[in-house]
Design a protein around this motif. Structure first.
Motif: not given
Ligand code: NAD
Ligand code: MG
Length: 390
Positions: A8, A10-13, A36, A105, A123, A125-126, A150, A209-210, A271
């Motif tokens: 993941g 490319t996401g926020s974390i 993704h 996922a 990160a 948590k799910e 987290d 965040m995401g 984070m």
């Molecule tokens: P986000 O939506 O910004 O990023 C999600 C990442 O997962 C992306 O890189 C995306 O490409 C990938 N992804 C999404 N669906 C997918 C799939 N079906 N298969 C494969 N890859 C997939 O989310 P986020 O905010 O970075 O959060 C990520 C995790 O971290 C979550 O479980 C969230 O609860 C946890 N978290 C985030 C923060 C925060 O500050 N953002 C803080 C604590 C915990």
């Protein structure tokens, strides 16, 4: 030198993780990156961090990424699909896995990392909420380690004794105080909540965040999932995990000891602090986060959560008390309801109603193995879909 897989990326974390990694090229190198669908962002990350492998969701996305990397004369190998995520999470060449995929996922790849004995920075948590004891057992059996990302759980981790063994009484702990910002709707008139838009719900006052976790913060399901996460990470029963609303998000959580001491971890809401803490543990490294200026903050505020305003928090406590597959059912129903809200198919207040209906109607059973768990997850998802139009 630690070799790291960022699931993941490319996401926020994921982006924050790469920011910390980039500050320490002498300590960390990137083994694999995964995304993704955001091929452009992933290509840019590959050009910057030169991973051995990159994983995307589909064959089409893989082809698009391959073309971009070829133009940049990069030798990164491109894979796609769920199995490839498990492969890069469990590969012998990788030491540490940042599990930062959002939602269910991320379950299979997190489990793959555990079974391969990796240092897991959790990160996602799910994944833990769903699998609970299965993931904890896999970590123990394969001598993996699980470090919380987290912010709340990382704060608790920092306030626990170094030799903590998943028992509050053995460590002289009376309870865990999990802080919560209360999200964007803490003070909004409850009667107007059904008309809030996805954009209002994802506009978190303190954290960027995401979208999914941002909606979870607005309903406080995020805190509910975190109560369950704390239960599994720290071996804490539900009645010893107290949620405390602290809108400023300066204290990231606390541990209360039987002698009256309360230990807290403080910092700016960014984070990169928990990410740097878990990456370097037990050492400390720079994260890029500004030092906290307490005089500028002046005062800290606290209040108890109101279950009437935040029914999702109560539903999560109920799921934890019920045990078995309840938390997986709660999580699946929440993922479906949040996506439907983001797609503007249901109103904000329908989120908790859909989850309550699914929890009420679907019998929960013991979580014996991963196949049974996935079956429960799928069942809960299809039932939740059928509740959306009610
Ligand atoms: P986000 O939506 O910004 O990023 C999600 C990442 O997962 C992306 O890189 C995306 O490409 C990938 N992804 C999404 N669906 C997918 C799939 N079906 N298969 C494969 N890859 C997939 O989310 P986020 O905010 O970075 O959060 C990520 C995790 O971290 C979550 O479980 C969230 O609860 C946890 N978290 C985030 C923060 C925060 O500050 N953002 C803080 C604590 C915990
Ligand atoms: Mg959190």
């Amino acid at each position: 030198m630690q070799a790291i897989t960022v699931l993941g990326s490319t996401g926020s974390i994921g982006v924050s993780t790469l920011d910390v990694i980039a500050r320490h090229p002498d300590r960390y190198r990137v083994y694999a990156l995964t995304a993704h669908s955001r091929v452009d962002e992933l290509a840019e990350q590959c050009l910057r961090f030169h991973p051995k492998l990159a994983v995307v969701g589909t064959a089409q996305a893989a082809q698009a990424l391959q073309q971009k990397l070829k133009a940049g004369q990069l030798r990164t190998e491109v894979l796609y699909g769920a199995q490839a995520l498990c492969e890069v999470a469990g590969a012998a060449e990788c030491d540490t896995v940042m599990a930062a995929i959002v939602g269910a996922a991320g379950l299979a790849s997190t489990l793959a990392a555990a079974r391969a004995g990796k240092k897991i920075l959790l990160a996602n948590k799910e994944a833990l909420v769903m699998s609970g004891q299965l993931l904890i057992d896999a970590v123990a059996q394969h001598k993996a380690s699980l470090l919380p990302i987290d912010s709340e759980h990382n704060a608790i981790f920092q306030c626990l004794p170094h030799d903590y063994r998943r028992s509050l009484p053995d460590a002289g702990i009376s309870k865990i105080l999990l802080t919560a910002s209360g999200g964007p709707f803490l003070k909004r008139d409850v009667a107007t909540l059904d008309s809030v838009t996805p954009e209002e719900a994802v506009a978190h006052p303190k954290w960027v965040m995401g979208r999914k976790i941002s909606v979870d913060s607005a309903t406080m399901m995020n805190k509910g999932l975190e109560v369950i996460e704390a239960h599994w990470l720290f071996g804490a029963p539900a009645d010893k995990i107290e949620v405390m609303i602290h809108p400023q998000s300066v204290i990231h959580s606390m541990v209360s000891y039987i002698d009256g001491s309360v230990l807290a971890q403080l910092g700016n809401p960014d984070m990169r602090t928990p990410i740097a803490n878990a990456l370097a543990y037990p050492e400390r490294i720079e994260s890029g986060v500004a030092q906290l200026d307490l005089a500028q903050i002046g005062q800290l505020f606290f209040e108890r959560p109101d279950f009437g305003r935040f029914p999702c928090l109560k539903l999560a406590y109920d799921a934890l008390q019920a045990g078995g597959s309840s938390a997986a059912i709660l999580n699946a129903a929440n993922e479906v309801a949040v996506q439907a809200f983001l797609n503007q198919e249901i109103g904000f207040r329908m989120i908790d109603q859909v989850i309550a209906r699914v929890m009420d109607k679907l019998p929960h059973g013991p979580v014996t193995d991963i196949d049974a768990l996935i079956e429960q997850d799928q069942l809960a998802r299809s039932f939740a879909h059928s509740c959306l139009s009610l």
